[in-house]
Design an enzyme around this catalytic site. Structure first.
Site, PDB file in Angstrom:
ATOM      1  CG  HIS A 127      20.889  -6.346  10.427  1.00 16.16           C
ATOM      2  ND1 HIS A 127      21.130  -7.537  11.065  1.00 16.16           N
ATOM      3  CD2 HIS A 127      21.379  -6.492   9.179  1.00 16.16           C
ATOM      4  CE1 HIS A 127      21.736  -8.354  10.239  1.00 16.16           C
ATOM      5  NE2 HIS A 127      21.900  -7.759   9.073  1.00 16.16           N
ATOM      6  CG  ASP A 204      23.938  -1.839  13.764  1.00 14.09           C
ATOM      7  OD1 ASP A 204      25.060  -1.823  13.221  1.00 14.09           O
ATOM      8  OD2 ASP A 204      23.026  -2.594  13.407  1.00 14.09           O
ATOM      9  CD  GLN A 207      25.743  -1.690   5.921  1.00 15.37           C
ATOM     10  OE1 GLN A 207      26.518  -1.197   5.100  1.00 15.37           O
ATOM     11  NE2 GLN A 207      25.427  -2.975   5.897  1.00 15.37           N
ATOM     12  CE  LYS A 230      27.775  -5.696   7.645  1.00 15.96           C
ATOM     13  NZ  LYS A 230      27.037  -6.401   6.599  1.00 15.96           N
ATOM     14  CB  CYS A 370      19.122  -9.205   8.102  1.00 19.31           C
ATOM     15  SG  CYS A 370      19.976 -10.677   7.595  1.00 19.31           S
TER      16      CYS A 370
HETATM   17  N1  PLP Z   1      23.638  -4.154  11.430  1.00 20.53           N
HETATM   18  C1  PLP Z   1      23.572  -3.744  10.164  1.00 20.53           C
HETATM   19  C2  PLP Z   1      22.981  -2.401   9.851  1.00 20.53           C
HETATM   20  C3  PLP Z   1      24.047  -4.555   9.152  1.00 20.53           C
HETATM   21  O1  PLP Z   1      23.985  -4.140   7.876  1.00 20.53           O
HETATM   22  C4  PLP Z   1      24.602  -5.806   9.477  1.00 20.53           C
HETATM   23  C5  PLP Z   1      25.065  -6.716   8.418  1.00 20.53           C
HETATM   24  O2  PLP Z   1      24.622  -6.678   7.309  1.00 20.53           O
HETATM   25  C6  PLP Z   1      24.665  -6.179  10.818  1.00 20.53           C
HETATM   26  C7  PLP Z   1      24.172  -5.325  11.763  1.00 20.53           C
HETATM   27  C8  PLP Z   1      25.235  -7.485  11.235  1.00 20.53           C
HETATM   28  O3  PLP Z   1      26.589  -7.522  10.970  1.00 20.53           O
HETATM   29  P1  PLP Z   1      27.408  -8.881  11.125  1.00 20.53           P
HETATM   30  O4  PLP Z   1      26.652  -9.919  10.349  1.00 20.53           O
HETATM   31  O5  PLP Z   1      28.735  -8.565  10.531  1.00 20.53           O
HETATM   32  O6  PLP Z   1      27.467  -9.186  12.588  1.00 20.53           O
END
Ligand code: PLP
Length: 412
Positions: A127, A204, A207, A230, A370
């Site tokens: 991401h 990370d 998900q 999430k 993203c």
């Molecule tokens: N990493 C992953 C795999 C994500 O799916 C997301 C959000 O969609 C993020 C990081 C970023 O999360 P946040 O926008 O809640 O900081």
């Protein structure tokens, strides 16, 4: 609850008021859970109660409301620590979400420890929030960024990983479950490989945290990040977990109230972790409500949620094969994957398809999610994504398949 006994999912669903809506004359089908999840009454009630009864600033007051707020805020930290298997609540730092957790480590650990020529290893499936913070710190320090390629099946290329994991690698940061492919990376194995060359690991968990049991000590990572929104919690709150010894060695990245021991006009000393990393008035209600979300998920059962999500995903992948001209990205059917299916359709651009779906009450997401480099890797500008959570149903998946057939007729 035993691992095999399942909650009554129909009853569970009825606890989510947002799901009971009619959109464009159709019952809402909410399949955008990878972007953000809906919230149950048990969580919404805690938010309401906090502002009605306990609202006060934390850590500073000696009055009843401040004591209550502080207790609930620090209680939430304990809940999150337990939820991910941390050794202690001191290892949990509240952040705005996964993005801020990664930025914190990049700016605090990264700026202190990275030197010109050091390597930060990432992957092609990250991401943007696990790419851009490292790009910024690489510019600041002269560190080099390298990326593990992704195979056509949407898996990390483990042969290439062996080549890339050299002693220059100081940190390997990778996604647990890909938000664009659904790939579940073998986190434990990857962390062990990184450790063997002396690299730290950052997982990370945006998900994974809400969907599957996670035990950071069993996985063997050094940092883990999650986003509350999430996993049935509010937006604007999340957490960074880090090993205590590492966090202790890291300098603050933001200055302000509450993170200090003593302030003089030209210098200050800082509190130990976690306070050192929580400058200013924190998102008190957010943290408390995230604690309530964790309670809620645990009351359903982590194994039960994961089993149910996986069953829905398998069903969706099977049924998606019936739609003409539709290609799902990511691991082949039969392989375990996160609760989502991202796909392209010959007949319609994802934005047109998602707009069509919306007019039928179906919430999909269209775009690059993203993950622009990953879209380039698969030579698609964007995809349509259906992402599931435990409150979704097979009937909703059936309805989605009908809408996709209709879309084929409409656009075809
Ligand atoms: N990493 C992953 C795999 C994500 O799916 C997301 C959000 O969609 C993020 C990081 C970023 O999360 P946040 O926008 O809640 O900081």
């Amino acid at each position: 609850m035993t691992a095999s006994s399942q909650p009554d999912w129909t009853q569970v669903r009825s606890q989510f008021p947002a799901l009971a809506q009619v959109i464009h004359d159709r019952p809402l089908i909410y399949f955008d859970n990878a972007a953000t999840s809906q919230k149950p009454n048990a969580v919404l009630d805690v938010l309401q109660h906090y502002y009605q009864c306990d609202n006060a600033n934390v850590h500073r007051g000696l009055h009843e409301l401040s004591n209550r707020a502080t207790e609930a805020y620090e209680g939430a930290r304990k809940k999150i620590a337990r939820y991910i298997g941390a050794a202690s609540e001191e290892e949990i730092i509240f952040t705005r979400g996964t993005t801020e957790a990664i930025n914190l480590v990049a700016q605090s650990w990264g700026r202190k420890n990275l030197r010109a020529g050091d390597v930060v290893l990432l992957t092609e499936m990250e991401h943007h929030s696990n790419l851009v913070p490292w790009q910024i710190v690489a510019e600041q320090t002269g560190a080099i960024l390298k990326h593990v390629p992704v195979t056509d099946d949407g898996l990390l290329d483990l042969d290439q990983l062996e080549q890339l994991l050299t002693e220059e690698v100081k940190l390997f940061s990778f996604v647990h479950v890909s938000n664009s492919l659904g790939t579940i990376n073998p986190a434990k194995e990857l962390c062990a490989k990184a450790k063997a060359v002396g690299a730290l690991t950052f997982l990370d968990g945006a998900q994974s945290a809400g969907h599957m049991p996670v035990d950071v000590r069993d996985i063997g990572c050094d940092f883990y990040a999650l986003s509350g929104h999430k996993m049935c919690g509010p937006t604007g709150i999340g957490a960074l977990w880090g090993k205590k010894s590492l966090l202790d060695s890291m300098p603050p990245w933001q200055g302000g109230g509450e993170m200090i021991l003593k302030v003089e006009l030209t210098r200050s000393t800082y509190k130990p972790v976690p306070a050192r990393f929580e400058a200013g008035t924190p998102d008190i209600s957010g943290a408390i409500v995230l604690g309530a979300a964790v309670d809620y998920l645990e009351s359903l059962g982590r194994d039960q949620i994961w089993a149910h999500d996986s069953e829905l995903t398998r069903y969706a992948l099977d049924r998606l094969t019936e739609v003409k001209g539709l290609r799902v990205l990511g691991p082949p059917r039969g392989q375990q994957r996160g609760a989502l299916a991202a796909f392209v359709m010959d007949s319609a651009h994802p934005h047109d398809l998602v707009t069509f779906a919306n007019s039928h009450g179906l919430a999909l997401r269209g775009g690059h999610h993203c993950t622009q480099p990953l879209m380039r890797r698969f030579r698609v500008p964007s995809t349509s994504r259906a992402s599931f959570y435990f409150y979704n149903t097979k009937q909703e998946i059936d309805a989605m398949i009908e809408i996709l057939h209709e879309a084929n007729k409409f656009f075809g």
